[in-house]
Motif scaffolding. Structure first.
Motif, PDB file in Angstrom:
ATOM      1  N   PRO A   1       0.860  -1.189   0.000  1.00  0.00           N
ATOM      2  CA  PRO A   1       0.000   0.000   0.000  1.00  0.00           C
ATOM      3  C   PRO A   1       0.895   1.239   0.000  1.00  0.00           C
ATOM      4  O   PRO A   1       2.098   1.139   0.281  1.00  0.00           O
ATOM      5  CB  PRO A   1      -0.798  -0.138   1.301  1.00  0.00           C
ATOM      6  N   ALA A   2       0.330   2.374  -0.318  1.00  0.00           N
ATOM      7  CA  ALA A   2       1.146   3.588  -0.441  1.00  0.00           C
ATOM      8  C   ALA A   2       0.459   4.777   0.207  1.00  0.00           C
ATOM      9  O   ALA A   2      -0.754   4.776   0.434  1.00  0.00           O
ATOM     10  CB  ALA A   2       1.438   3.874  -1.910  1.00  0.00           C
ATOM     11  N   VAL A   3       1.265   5.807   0.496  1.00  0.00           N
ATOM     12  CA  VAL A   3       0.762   7.037   1.111  1.00  0.00           C
ATOM     13  C   VAL A   3       1.378   8.233   0.396  1.00  0.00           C
ATOM     14  O   VAL A   3       2.600   8.307   0.245  1.00  0.00           O
ATOM     15  CB  VAL A   3       1.119   7.099   2.610  1.00  0.00           C
ATOM     16  N   VAL A   4       0.540   9.150  -0.058  1.00  0.00           N
ATOM     17  CA  VAL A   4       1.007  10.428  -0.582  1.00  0.00           C
ATOM     18  C   VAL A   4       1.058  11.403   0.585  1.00  0.00           C
ATOM     19  O   VAL A   4       0.055  11.611   1.275  1.00  0.00           O
ATOM     20  CB  VAL A   4       0.060  10.970  -1.674  1.00  0.00           C
TER      21      VAL A   4
ATOM     22  N   ARG B   1      -4.954   0.783  -2.877  1.00  0.00           N
ATOM     23  CA  ARG B   1      -4.660   0.961  -1.452  1.00  0.00           C
ATOM     24  C   ARG B   1      -3.683   2.120  -1.265  1.00  0.00           C
ATOM     25  O   ARG B   1      -2.581   1.972  -0.766  1.00  0.00           O
ATOM     26  CB  ARG B   1      -4.063  -0.326  -0.857  1.00  0.00           C
ATOM     27  N   ILE B   2      -4.105   3.301  -1.695  1.00  0.00           N
ATOM     28  CA  ILE B   2      -3.258   4.491  -1.600  1.00  0.00           C
ATOM     29  C   ILE B   2      -3.984   5.550  -0.772  1.00  0.00           C
ATOM     30  O   ILE B   2      -5.140   5.888  -1.044  1.00  0.00           O
ATOM     31  CB  ILE B   2      -2.909   5.048  -2.989  1.00  0.00           C
ATOM     32  N   ALA B   3      -3.307   6.073   0.251  1.00  0.00           N
ATOM     33  CA  ALA B   3      -3.895   7.057   1.163  1.00  0.00           C
ATOM     34  C   ALA B   3      -3.221   8.410   1.012  1.00  0.00           C
ATOM     35  O   ALA B   3      -2.185   8.551   0.345  1.00  0.00           O
ATOM     36  CB  ALA B   3      -3.773   6.572   2.602  1.00  0.00           C
TER      37      ALA B   3
ATOM     38  N   GLY C   1      -6.074  -0.584   9.123  1.00  0.00           N
ATOM     39  CA  GLY C   1      -7.482  -0.921   8.998  1.00  0.00           C
ATOM     40  C   GLY C   1      -8.079  -0.599   7.642  1.00  0.00           C
ATOM     41  O   GLY C   1      -9.037  -1.238   7.212  1.00  0.00           O
ATOM     42  N   GLN C   2      -7.490   0.390   6.946  1.00  0.00           N
ATOM     43  CA  GLN C   2      -8.068   0.836   5.685  1.00  0.00           C
ATOM     44  C   GLN C   2      -7.300   0.361   4.449  1.00  0.00           C
ATOM     45  O   GLN C   2      -7.882   0.237   3.366  1.00  0.00           O
ATOM     46  CB  GLN C   2      -8.110   2.379   5.641  1.00  0.00           C
ATOM     47  N   LEU C   3      -6.013   0.076   4.602  1.00  0.00           N
ATOM     48  CA  LEU C   3      -5.174  -0.186   3.443  1.00  0.00           C
ATOM     49  C   LEU C   3      -4.645  -1.627   3.341  1.00  0.00           C
ATOM     50  O   LEU C   3      -4.148  -2.020   2.276  1.00  0.00           O
ATOM     51  CB  LEU C   3      -3.962   0.762   3.410  1.00  0.00           C
ATOM     52  N   LYS C   4      -4.711  -2.375   4.438  1.00  0.00           N
ATOM     53  CA  LYS C   4      -4.108  -3.711   4.412  1.00  0.00           C
ATOM     54  C   LYS C   4      -5.156  -4.814   4.530  1.00  0.00           C
ATOM     55  O   LYS C   4      -6.313  -4.550   4.835  1.00  0.00           O
ATOM     56  CB  LYS C   4      -3.058  -3.833   5.521  1.00  0.00           C
TER      57      LYS C   4
END
Length: 283
Positions: free
Chosen positions: A52-55, A138-140, A280-283
């Protein structure tokens, strides 16, 4: 001998594989109002993907320290997220627009608003979805201060050119005062977490609490956690004490300055909360 033992202990306590940021360029065309491509720093886990990734999107002070290095907060969060299995992209909205910082400018004098940077986040989202090793669904989004306001705007305004928006968002000490005046229209399309200090006199917590309450009552997937005694910038590991910034003309008391500074206990709690929220949201 004592010095050698202390050095050995320090080495043993240090992260074994701190992520090294890679400089990348994000195409602005199609999403961002930036006149040129956006600079960014990419942190990657050292484990096999896809991840998953995060900007990550900076505040009014920009992404970099005076010496040109990534500032301490963004370096810490990039390394922390990568160490916990996330690809982290630290996005720079300012340098391509010829800006270093806007904290010391009055709102009326700023040439870039939070809404102007929303396209930057979607340019980053689009770019990440083209990278090997990234879970494209799955990117936040994670933002601070001015970037936290960008986060609030972005998580409720998905461009038509994007098939699917961000999967989740975290907003550190955003400005909620004006948004709370139109709270009935604030509807995040993905789970949103706000983290803010109760003593914040730059972007006060109370309007964010009210905004969250209204959004939740309407069924929005939104939550907030406030930290008693914590000021703006409470998660910054690069400063050692709270100080009064008289060079900032905005805030609760315009012209009187604002307090900024660390709260180590709140910072560590926020790191745990962000990790649990993303898990909880990405995995």
């Amino acid at each position: 001998m004592i010095r050698c033992a202390a050095l050995l202990l320090c080495l043993l306590c240090s992260p074994a594989h701190a992520a090294t940021a890679e400089a990348v360029s994000i195409p602005a065309a199609g999403f961002s109002s930036s006149p040129t491509d956006l600079r960014a720093q990419l942190f990657k886990p050292d484990t096999p993907g896809p991840h998953p990734a995060v900007v990550m999107i900076h505040g009014c002070g920009g992404a970099y320290a005076k010496d040109g290095s990534l500032n301490a907060r963004h370096q810490m969060w990039g390394e922390y997220l990568a160490a916990n299995g996330y690809v982290a992209l630290m996005l720079d909205s300012f340098s391509s627009r010829g800006l270093a910082e806007i904290c010391t400018q009055k709102f009326s004098d700023r040439t870039i608003k939070e809404s102007d940077r929303v396209g930057d986040t979607y340019a980053a989202l689009s770019w990440l979805r083209q990278q090997a090793g990234v879970k494209t669904d799955r990117i936040a989004l994670l933002g601070w201060s001015h970037g936290a306001g960008v986060t609030l705007d972005a998580i409720r305004r998905q461009p038509k050119a994007i098939d699917k928006g961000f999967a989740a968002a975290v907003s550190f000490y955003p400005g909620c005062t004006n948004r709370n005046k139109k709270a009935d229209s604030f509807k995040p399309y993905a789970p949103l977490l706000i983290l803010i200090g109760e003593a914040d006199d730059w972007t006060p917590a109370a309007p964010c609490v009210e905004l969250t309450s209204t959004a939740r009552a309407a069924g929005a997937p939104m939550q907030i956690h406030t930290y008693p005694g914590a000021y703006h910038d409470f998660d910054n590991p690069g400063v050692t004490r709270v100080r009064l910034r008289k060079d900032v003309p905005n805030g609760v008391n315009p012209g009187q300055g604002v307090h900024t500074g660390p709260d180590p206990e709140a910072r560590e709690d926020a790191k745990r909360r962000v990790l649990a929220f993303f898990a909880g949201q990405l995995k």
